[in-house]
Design a protein around this motif. Structure first.
Motif, mmCIF file in Angstrom:
data_model
loop_
_atom_site.group_PDB
_atom_site.id
_atom_site.type_symbol
_atom_site.label_atom_id
_atom_site.label_comp_id
_atom_site.label_asym_id
_atom_site.label_seq_id
_atom_site.Cartn_x
_atom_site.Cartn_y
_atom_site.Cartn_z
ATOM 1 N N SER A 156 -7.877 -1.824 -2.190
ATOM 2 C CA SER A 156 -7.236 -1.080 -1.095
ATOM 3 C C SER A 156 -6.285 -1.968 -0.309
ATOM 4 N N VAL A 157 -6.680 -3.204 -0.056
ATOM 5 C CA VAL A 157 -5.817 -4.142 0.675
ATOM 6 C C VAL A 157 -4.605 -4.498 -0.171
ATOM 7 N N GLY A 171 2.495 -1.767 -1.201
ATOM 8 C CA GLY A 171 3.170 -0.549 -0.786
ATOM 9 C C GLY A 171 3.070 0.569 -1.801
ATOM 10 N N SER A 219 -2.067 -1.786 -0.134
ATOM 11 C CA SER A 219 -1.280 -1.817 1.096
ATOM 12 C C SER A 219 -0.227 -2.912 1.045
ATOM 13 N N GLU A 220 -0.609 -4.084 0.545
ATOM 14 C CA GLU A 220 0.341 -5.192 0.428
ATOM 15 C C GLU A 220 1.493 -4.833 -0.499
ATOM 16 N N GLY A 233 -3.915 -10.436 6.644
ATOM 17 C CA GLY A 233 -3.047 -9.728 5.720
ATOM 18 C C GLY A 233 -2.139 -10.588 4.871
#
Length: 258
Positions: A37-38, A44, A41-42, A224
């Motif tokens: 999930s991370v 996109g 996000s990184e 992040g």
């Protein structure tokens, strides 16, 4: 017996040709294990798309899965993959900065960052210089004569993997800093910093040094991404113990030009 032919560089190139996969590799380049999930996000992308990318990276041996109970995390498959990411970063053009957030993040990455298990960026290079100046390690700083050529080394390029040696004084000095120097270590690795185009330490000694900085609270990780912030304790410790002034004279603590 079929032992295979020459290396298939295109197979790796195919993986690196996708920006989302490259962003995932960059996010993992500080040695962390992160959930899909991370990484989505990184990169996109949607979680389902991220799973497909991670499956390909894992199948080709660039990432590996760490299972903790019912949770799955991904990390680089080893230091050689981290080195691949760093080497590609040295020859790849910088992405255009389109927002203040992106500019702030890019600046932070160049100031100080984790390069898998060791320190890099504008902080990593002067820390390496400080060890050389004290005679704790011996070796070239990586600066090249642009008019010289030795073997296959092209003029103006920085020599990779300079040969450093840990001295007896260095073993004692680093021990006084609380750095757990690996037993029997004498040869010290380095790699070329992709933003500074100079050597910074890598390998077991550099990993032990970064561990000491972390334990002393000199550095704080950025959420992040792999940029690092030097804490007040770090500013004092770097100056008192290594003679490294921070921030550099041309940059204040907020990253603005002085």
């Amino acid at each position: 017996m079929d032992t295979g032919g020459d290396v298939d560089m295109a197979a790796v190139g195919e993986l690196l040709a996708d920006r989302a996969r490259c962003r995932m590799l960059l996010a993992l380049a500080d040695g962390r294990a992160l959930p899909a999930s991370v990484l989505a996000s990184e990169a996109g992308v949607a979680p389902s798309t991220a799973s497909g990318h991670l499956g390909r990276l894992t199948e080709r041996g660039l990432t590996e899965v760490v299972a903790t109970g019912r949770y799955r995390y991904y990390r680089l498959a080893g230091p050689e993959v981290a080195r691949l990411v760093e080497v590609v970063g040295r020859i790849a053009p910088a992405r255009p900065v389109r927002s203040l957030r992106e500019g702030t993040r890019a600046h932070a990455m160049r100031m100080a960052r984790r390069c898998y298990d060791h320190l890099a960026g504008r902080l990593g290079v002067p820390v390496t210089d400080a060890l050389r100046e004290r005679g704790w390690v011996e070796g070239s700083d990586g600066t090249q004569d642009p008019t010289a050529r030795e073997g296959h080394q092209l003029p103006g390029h920085v020599a990779d993997d300079g040969a450093y040696r840990l001295t007896d004084a260095g073993r004692a000095g680093l021990g006084d800093l609380g750095v757990r120097v690996p037993d029997g270590l004498s040869a010290v690795r380095c790699c070329v910093d992709w933003t500074e185009q100079r050597h910074h330490l890598s390998g077991p000694l550099a990993a032990a040094l970064l561990t000491r900085f972390d334990e002393d609270g000199w550095l704080r990780s950025s959420p992040g991404h792999r940029a690092l912030t030097v804490t007040d304790a770090g500013v004092a410790g770097l100056a008192d113990r290594l003679g490294v002034g921070w921030p550099p004279p041309s940059v204040d603590l907020r990253g603005a030009r002085a």
